[in-house]
Design a protein around this motif. Structure first.
Motif: not given
Length: 303
Positions: A71-76, A78
């Motif tokens: 999980n990326e910090s922007d909610g996406s 990866k």
């Protein structure tokens, strides 16, 4: 063949000279990630530049070496595939340049994979290969980390005459380190291998104490300036946490004392046993301890 060559992808073609090539692989030859982390720390400190990668498609069984989702910090989300990356660092004073490779030991096509690494090494004027690994061993965490070096070459080249590593005597299944050494040997490029020995009874994702020891050993091969004080502090905290975590585990404490005696007498300074043998040794010791405790308990009952 064209598809295989396209697996080697460049972003630039640096001109290197008098190069020392450092390489490490995740997986079996990377206990507690100590080998790959040592090179990643070096890359970070010297701001080495990534310039080429090997696409993983042809070299991995993805059911065995699975891609990782995060999980990326922007909610996406990866998806990360196994990485094989080349970095370079150029010496300012006309000294030895560095070529650094950090990869993941492949499942398939080892010879083809090694040919791609050889191609980059050849283009980079490699004069010496140093592979870095970490293995599980019957060593105690309470002693200085053991880092051993070996080389089949008595002469490692100009500037390295003082380094006298033992000739390896291991026989058996081989890792990619030996395959790459054999490939570069055909070009008469000398090589050395550094191995950090990680206590096999510690279930830790990373061992900064061993990483620090590996980097300290690597310093004699490179002219790039590196600072180890931060890593030394991390290692100190790691060791303190280990002491607390193992404080109430008397069975492990007894096993560690046995390892300390062996380590101090240098009895165990030899070819390391297979991981299965290490696990068996620990299980046998714990079984003996439990048996002794049961005998004592039975004796108390009989009284």
């Amino acid at each position: 063949m064209a598809r295989v060559l396209s697996a080697l992808q460049y972003t630039e073609h640096p001109i290197l000279s008098n190069t020392v090539f450092l390489a490490a692989w995740g997986g079996w030859p990377d206990a507690a990630e100590s080998a790959t982390r040592s090179l990643r720390e070096l890359v970070r400190q010297i701001s080495a530049t990534q310039f080429a990668t090997i696409d993983p498609e042809d070299f991995y069984d993805f059911a065995e070496q699975r891609p990782v989702i995060s999980n990326e910090s922007d909610g996406s989300r990866k998806l990360t595939w196994p990485k094989n990356e080349f970095y370079y660092w150029k010496a300012d004073d006309g000294g030895r340049d560095l070529l650094i490779f950090i990869g993941v030991e492949p499942n398939l096509k080892w010879r083809t994979y090694t040919d791609l690494i050889h191609k980059v090494a050849n283009e980079s004027d490699t004069k010496l290969l140093v592979t870095v690994g970490a293995l599980l061993d019957s060593v105690p965490h309470t002693r200085s980390p053991r880092v051993t070096g070996s080389s089949i070459d008595a002469d490692l080249g100009v500037g390295f005459e003082h380094i006298k590593y033992a000739v390896p005597n291991y026989e058996g299944p081989s890792g990619l380190t030996s395959v790459l050494m054999d490939r570069l040997k055909q070009d008469k490029i000398p090589s050395a291998s550094i191995w950090g020995h990680s206590p096999h009874y510690l279930q830790v994702a990373q061992n900064p104490t061993l990483t620090h020891a590996i980097l300290s050993e690597l310093q004699q091969f490179i002219t790039a300036p590196i600072e180890l004080s931060k890593l030394a502090k991390e290692a100190e905290e790691f060791d303190e946490n280990l002491v607390r975590a193992l404080a109430d585990q008397q069975e492990i404490e007894g096993y560690v004392k046995r390892l300390e005696e062996r380590y101090d007498s240098e009895e165990e300074f030899r070819q390391s046993p297979e991981p299965a043998a290490l696990v068996q040794e620990l299980e046998d010791f714990l079984r003996q301890q439990r048996g002794s405790e049961e005998d004592v308990a039975d004796g108390d009952t009989n009284d």
